[in-house]
Design a protein around this motif. Structure first.
Motif, PDB file in Angstrom:
ATOM      1  N   ALA A   1      -7.835  -2.172 -16.215  1.00 46.47           N
ATOM      2  CA  ALA A   1      -7.750  -3.273 -17.181  1.00 46.47           C
ATOM      3  C   ALA A   1      -9.034  -4.082 -17.218  1.00 46.47           C
ATOM      4  O   ALA A   1      -9.386  -4.669 -18.249  1.00 46.47           O
ATOM      5  CB  ALA A   1      -6.564  -4.171 -16.840  1.00 46.47           C
TER       6      ALA A   1
ATOM      7  N   TRP B   1     -10.351  -0.164 -22.759  1.00 50.02           N
ATOM      8  CA  TRP B   1      -9.771  -0.667 -24.003  1.00 50.02           C
ATOM      9  C   TRP B   1     -10.441  -0.041 -25.219  1.00 50.02           C
ATOM     10  O   TRP B   1      -9.777   0.263 -26.225  1.00 50.02           O
ATOM     11  CB  TRP B   1      -9.898  -2.190 -24.044  1.00 50.02           C
ATOM     12  CG  TRP B   1      -9.202  -2.826 -22.881  1.00 50.02           C
ATOM     13  CD1 TRP B   1      -9.771  -3.340 -21.752  1.00 50.02           C
ATOM     14  CD2 TRP B   1      -7.785  -2.970 -22.708  1.00 50.02           C
ATOM     15  NE1 TRP B   1      -8.809  -3.796 -20.882  1.00 50.02           N
ATOM     16  CE2 TRP B   1      -7.581  -3.586 -21.453  1.00 50.02           C
ATOM     17  CE3 TRP B   1      -6.681  -2.641 -23.485  1.00 50.02           C
ATOM     18  CZ2 TRP B   1      -6.314  -3.875 -20.968  1.00 50.02           C
ATOM     19  CZ3 TRP B   1      -5.406  -2.932 -23.006  1.00 50.02           C
ATOM     20  CH2 TRP B   1      -5.231  -3.542 -21.758  1.00 50.02           C
TER      21      TRP B   1
ATOM     22  N   ARG C   1      -8.469   2.163 -28.063  1.00 44.95           N
ATOM     23  CA  ARG C   1      -8.479   1.871 -29.496  1.00 44.95           C
ATOM     24  C   ARG C   1      -8.941   3.084 -30.308  1.00 44.95           C
ATOM     25  O   ARG C   1      -8.460   3.346 -31.402  1.00 44.95           O
ATOM     26  CB  ARG C   1      -9.403   0.678 -29.781  1.00 44.95           C
ATOM     27  CG  ARG C   1      -8.794  -0.661 -29.438  1.00 44.95           C
ATOM     28  CD  ARG C   1      -9.560  -1.794 -30.089  1.00 44.95           C
ATOM     29  NE  ARG C   1     -10.934  -1.885 -29.605  1.00 44.95           N
ATOM     30  CZ  ARG C   1     -11.309  -2.621 -28.566  1.00 44.95           C
ATOM     31  NH1 ARG C   1     -10.402  -3.297 -27.867  1.00 44.95           N
ATOM     32  NH2 ARG C   1     -12.580  -2.662 -28.199  1.00 44.95           N
TER      33      ARG C   1
END
Length: 398
Positions: free
Chosen positions: A295, A301, A305
């Motif tokens: 994280a 991330w 996406r």
């Protein structure tokens, strides 16, 4: 360097290949391999499909392409010397749609540039001649793609190391790496080893262990679980060798495929599902510390996406054996969900850069007397002996 103390963190096939090469080149060196597990080849080496790659997929001139070609020849000769199974069962890379054919032809150009031996294009009739139960419009056939037992290879490397006077310390989890006037201290909760040079080959934990040595954060390891099915004995003879799809060029994964093993079993897989632990061999495995590291890395991330749709498809296949086999059955129509059962899974240490890019080549960082192997994905097992040569050539240059 001949009298130096050289430490290697990681008793997988790459770490052990480097240790073996060290004992060959530097007979006077004091070589020690440490690993947190109680056996060698406990993780990626002991959980892969056993395929010895011929170099079809890799960008010409890349480290993968060069080291795979060299490593395959070294491994073939080593297996013959040590009487480890090595069987050139051959591989079909099968196109089942017109778009696949276009990508397959581009792949053929890449393979030709890499000097893949004996590669040829076959039509639908040629596919059936090689694999009578396979289906497709056309395929690339690599007759010298082989299978072996990489865990046995790694154990043979370990035997060579100890026979040459090297040491292998198991159950030695590395918790600290410090540079002192005495050398580089490798600390575990119960002991410390001091060396003059250190090579980090920590696989699933390569970023974390390299960080202890002062290396930069990226790339980070994002673990992907690869789940397999085993074909039931009554149908395993429907697959003679290896049947692969034409891979999606956006990903370093090769797609669900059929693989004959040296023990006679035939696997289907693996898929590629984001794992919630570095050693997440089961869906229920969750590590809070690993999740926090994932994280906290911006590349996680950005990767999510960019590729979430593919991730959803892979998860559906993970949860549903019917969905899993629907993809595989396009290549061998006579093997369906009723003909397989779930087998053990592996975890791939996929390196991801801060921008979300999936690192697709070997990546090695140098920190003075410390060398960190930060990314060694497939075909690292095939290439292990050549990687060892490359790492030690680099140290010699320094």
């Amino acid at each position: 360097m001949a009298e130096q103390r050289v430490g290697i963190i990681g008793a997988g096939i790459v770490g052990l290949a480097i240790a073996r090469e060290l004992t060959r080149r530097r007979p006077g060196a004091r070589v020690i391999v440490v690993d947190k597990e109680d056996r060698v080849a406990a993780h990626q080496t002991g959980h892969n499909s056993g395929v010895v790659h011929a170099g079809i997929y890799y960008a010409p001139g890349s480290s993968k392409a060069i080291l795979c070609a060299r490593g395959r020849m070294l491994l073939r000769d080593y297996c013959a010397e040590k009487q480890v199974p090595y069987d050139e069962v051959g591989k079909l890379v099968v196109a089942i749609t017109p778009d696949d054919v276009v990508r397959m032809d581009a792949l053929a150009e890449r393979a030709e540039a890499n000097g893949v031996p004996g590669l040829r294009r076959v039509d639908a009739a040629g596919i059936r001649e090689i694999e009578p139960h396979a289906a497709g419009l056309a395929a690339l056939y690599s007759p010298h793609t082989a299978i072996t037992d990489f865990e046995r290879v790694a154990r043979a490397f370990a035997d060579d190391v100890t026979a040459a006077g090297g040491a292998i310390r198991l159950s030695f989890p590395v918790t600290a790496i410090r540079r002192t006037t005495a050398g580089i201290e490798i600390g575990s909760p119960d002991d410390t080893v001091v060396v003059d040079r250190l090579i980090v080959c920590a696989g699933l934990h390569s970023d974390a262990v390299s960080g202890l040595a002062g290396d930069r954060p990226g790339p980070r390891i994002v673990p992907f679980r690869g789940e397999y099915m085993l074909i039931k004995p009554e149908k395993k003879d429907m697959v003679r060798g290896l049947i692969y799809p034409v891979p999606d060029p956006r990903y370093p994964f090769l797609g669900v495929h059929f693989t004959r093993r040296v023990n006679g079993e035939v696997e289907v897989g693996p898929n590629a599902v984001l794992a919630l632990a570095r050693e997440g061999y089961r869906r229920s495995a969750v590590s809070g510390s690993d999740l926090r590291m994932l994280a906290g890395w911006p590349g996680t991330w950005r990767m999510a996406r960019r590729h979430w749709r593919t991730g959803v498809r892979e998860m559906v296949g993970s949860l549903s054996a019917r969905a899993y086999m629907a993809t595989a059955q396009r290549y061998v129509p006579d093997i369906g969900v009723a003909d397989v059962f779930r087998a053990a899974a592996g975890v791939r240490a996929q390196a991801v850069d801060a921008d979300g890019s999936l690192v697709d080549d070997f990546r090695i960082h140098r920190l003075g007397p410390i060398t960190a192997v930060r990314n060694a994905p497939s075909p690292a097992a095939t290439s292990s002996m050549a990687i060892a040569e490359y790492v030690l050539d680099t140290i010699d240059d320094q």
